[in-house]
Design a protein around this motif. Sequence first.
Motif, mmCIF file in Angstrom:
data_model
loop_
_atom_site.group_PDB
_atom_site.id
_atom_site.type_symbol
_atom_site.label_atom_id
_atom_site.label_comp_id
_atom_site.label_asym_id
_atom_site.label_seq_id
_atom_site.Cartn_x
_atom_site.Cartn_y
_atom_site.Cartn_z
ATOM 1 N N CYS A 421 34.726 20.599 54.039
ATOM 2 C CA CYS A 421 35.503 20.819 52.808
ATOM 3 C C CYS A 421 34.997 22.041 52.037
ATOM 4 O O CYS A 421 35.794 22.850 51.554
ATOM 5 C CB CYS A 421 35.431 19.575 51.916
ATOM 6 S SG CYS A 421 36.321 18.156 52.583
ATOM 7 N N VAL A 422 33.681 22.160 51.914
ATOM 8 C CA VAL A 422 33.111 23.302 51.202
ATOM 9 C C VAL A 422 33.438 24.607 51.927
ATOM 10 O O VAL A 422 33.790 25.621 51.307
ATOM 11 C CB VAL A 422 31.586 23.132 51.040
ATOM 12 C CG1 VAL A 422 30.939 24.400 50.496
ATOM 13 C CG2 VAL A 422 31.284 21.959 50.107
ATOM 14 N N LEU A 423 33.345 24.597 53.261
ATOM 15 C CA LEU A 423 33.701 25.774 54.057
ATOM 16 C C LEU A 423 35.152 26.167 53.809
ATOM 17 O O LEU A 423 35.473 27.349 53.581
ATOM 18 C CB LEU A 423 33.467 25.477 55.539
ATOM 19 C CG LEU A 423 33.865 26.586 56.524
ATOM 20 C CD1 LEU A 423 33.007 27.821 56.311
ATOM 21 C CD2 LEU A 423 33.739 26.094 57.974
ATOM 22 N N THR A 424 36.065 25.178 53.837
ATOM 23 C CA THR A 424 37.482 25.436 53.582
ATOM 24 C C THR A 424 37.689 26.062 52.213
ATOM 25 O O THR A 424 38.425 27.046 52.051
ATOM 26 C CB THR A 424 38.289 24.128 53.667
ATOM 27 O OG1 THR A 424 38.120 23.550 54.966
ATOM 28 C CG2 THR A 424 39.769 24.378 53.411
ATOM 29 N N ASN A 425 37.028 25.491 51.193
ATOM 30 C CA ASN A 425 37.202 25.968 49.825
ATOM 31 C C ASN A 425 36.801 27.428 49.681
ATOM 32 O O ASN A 425 37.544 28.238 49.124
ATOM 33 C CB ASN A 425 36.373 25.093 48.872
ATOM 34 C CG ASN A 425 36.592 25.452 47.419
ATOM 35 O OD1 ASN A 425 35.993 26.389 46.898
ATOM 36 N ND2 ASN A 425 37.458 24.701 46.754
ATOM 37 N N TRP A 426 35.634 27.769 50.213
ATOM 38 C CA TRP A 426 35.129 29.126 49.996
ATOM 39 C C TRP A 426 35.822 30.161 50.869
ATOM 40 O O TRP A 426 36.008 31.304 50.454
ATOM 41 C CB TRP A 426 33.615 29.155 50.209
ATOM 42 C CG TRP A 426 32.912 28.475 49.084
ATOM 43 C CD1 TRP A 426 32.269 27.266 49.108
ATOM 44 C CD2 TRP A 426 32.811 28.940 47.733
ATOM 45 N NE1 TRP A 426 31.768 26.963 47.861
ATOM 46 C CE2 TRP A 426 32.079 27.978 47.009
ATOM 47 C CE3 TRP A 426 33.260 30.085 47.086
ATOM 48 C CZ2 TRP A 426 31.796 28.127 45.657
ATOM 49 C CZ3 TRP A 426 32.974 30.229 45.736
ATOM 50 C CH2 TRP A 426 32.254 29.258 45.035
ATOM 51 N N VAL A 427 36.235 29.781 52.067
ATOM 52 C CA VAL A 427 37.007 30.709 52.902
ATOM 53 C C VAL A 427 38.353 30.999 52.230
ATOM 54 O O VAL A 427 38.803 32.146 52.167
ATOM 55 C CB VAL A 427 37.206 30.140 54.321
ATOM 56 C CG1 VAL A 427 38.241 30.956 55.089
ATOM 57 C CG2 VAL A 427 35.886 30.142 55.092
#
Length: 485
Positions: A421-427
């Motif tokens: 989820c964090v990866l998705t948000n920042w990408v």
Amino acid sequence: MAAEESRCLLGYPASDSCPRVQNKKLYLATFAAVLGPLSFGFVLGYSSPVIPELRKINDPKLRLDSNQASWFGSVVTLGAAAGGILGGYLVDKAGRKPSLMLCSIPYVFGYIVIISAQNVWMLYFGRMLTGLASGITSLVVPMYISEVSHPKVRGMLGSCVQLMVVTGILGAYVAGITLKWHWLAVLCAFPSCIMLLFMSFMPETPRFLLNRHKRSEAIASLRFLRGPHADHEWECRQIEASVQEEGLNLSEFKNPSIYRPLLTGVALMFFQQVTGINAVMFYAETIFENADFKVIRDSRMASVVVGSIQVCFTAVAALIIDKTGRKVLLYISGIIMALSTALFGLYFKMVLPNRNNSSNPDVLFNLNSASPGTESSISWLAVVSLGLFVAGFALGWGPVPWLVISEIFPLKARGVSSGACVLTNWVMAFLVTKEFNDFIGFLTSYGTFWLFSAFCCLNVTFTAFYIPETKGQTLEQIEAYYRRS
């Protein structure tokens, strides 16, 4: 009455007679943890006052052109995306508390690199390091708070994560008015140092300890968090009932109880970014400068005004979320943002009716070239739209997605799922910010904001059908809900 209240707090059966739960040390643990998001906010806010200064600096090795300034602001999101991956691994292997304490190292080291920078690449590297720490923080802190809290206050305490982020952003804006860029970096490094000191006295979460079969340490953690009079054994048994001994392997992602909350969390992070929040914030100063508001003609004061709106409405969300529930705030927030971005589109359509925006991707920077009479007569519309949008985002789609992803994942998949989820948000934050000008070139400025409005409407629909209401439920009850469904 106190006994009745404590039964509600922890979900005790009504027939049980149990002493009062004390929240003082729970609040202390939360305060120690949210110093991480405060540091994270300083990282995000640092670039706004610093970029104008670095674009005019005397040293040619550190002077930024427009492209370098763009990268100085956005490279943080790439570091944060990497931090999400690293944090997902650390939080399951080392634990919640050690992962959070480790964050202070790249925070401080990143600012040291920025302060001692001899060229632009050192500035990028320092920003990348602080971004890495921010990514780990954005994963670990919501998880830590959700696992140490009880249902009655979990929403409020979880919302403090976003509250401290926007407070850090505002703090960087205000401090940037008087401090030079290197002294501002020194100031920004302080919260992470204080976090390291405070967290060394705080307990690990009882859920992580029980998952590692450290029952006596989990009881000690609960005694610290709930006070000496609560029924620690009862809460411990409730957590143990949901702890599954086997580890997580890839084949288990076929299990609906794991992949459904994961897909929900990833979609939440996607929809949070496609509201256009980063794009709107990026152009906030331009909108204020082109509006006839003499009090906030100074672009730095415009940033302070926007930051203050964020802090106020995020605080409101934190205070009411355990009463209203998560979904109600997401509905209200989504509707307000849909209306305000539609008004933004209307503003640009009226101000620039005859311009072919498809050939001018920098149209937002060229509002002054539009008809002066038209622009000045409706400049209030842009400012009202901006204020509504920021307030709406802060009320729901800012804090709630981070809270929900800290609640819905099963214990054994919490690290991996949160990392995704964090990866998705920042990408997505990186893509929306970097590609915003290209969208304006392709869709025109008003078309781009109407696209954001359409996504905000989709947010409301997604909330209605796919987001569970987690108000008042223990993490174990939420996990059981996904297993049943």
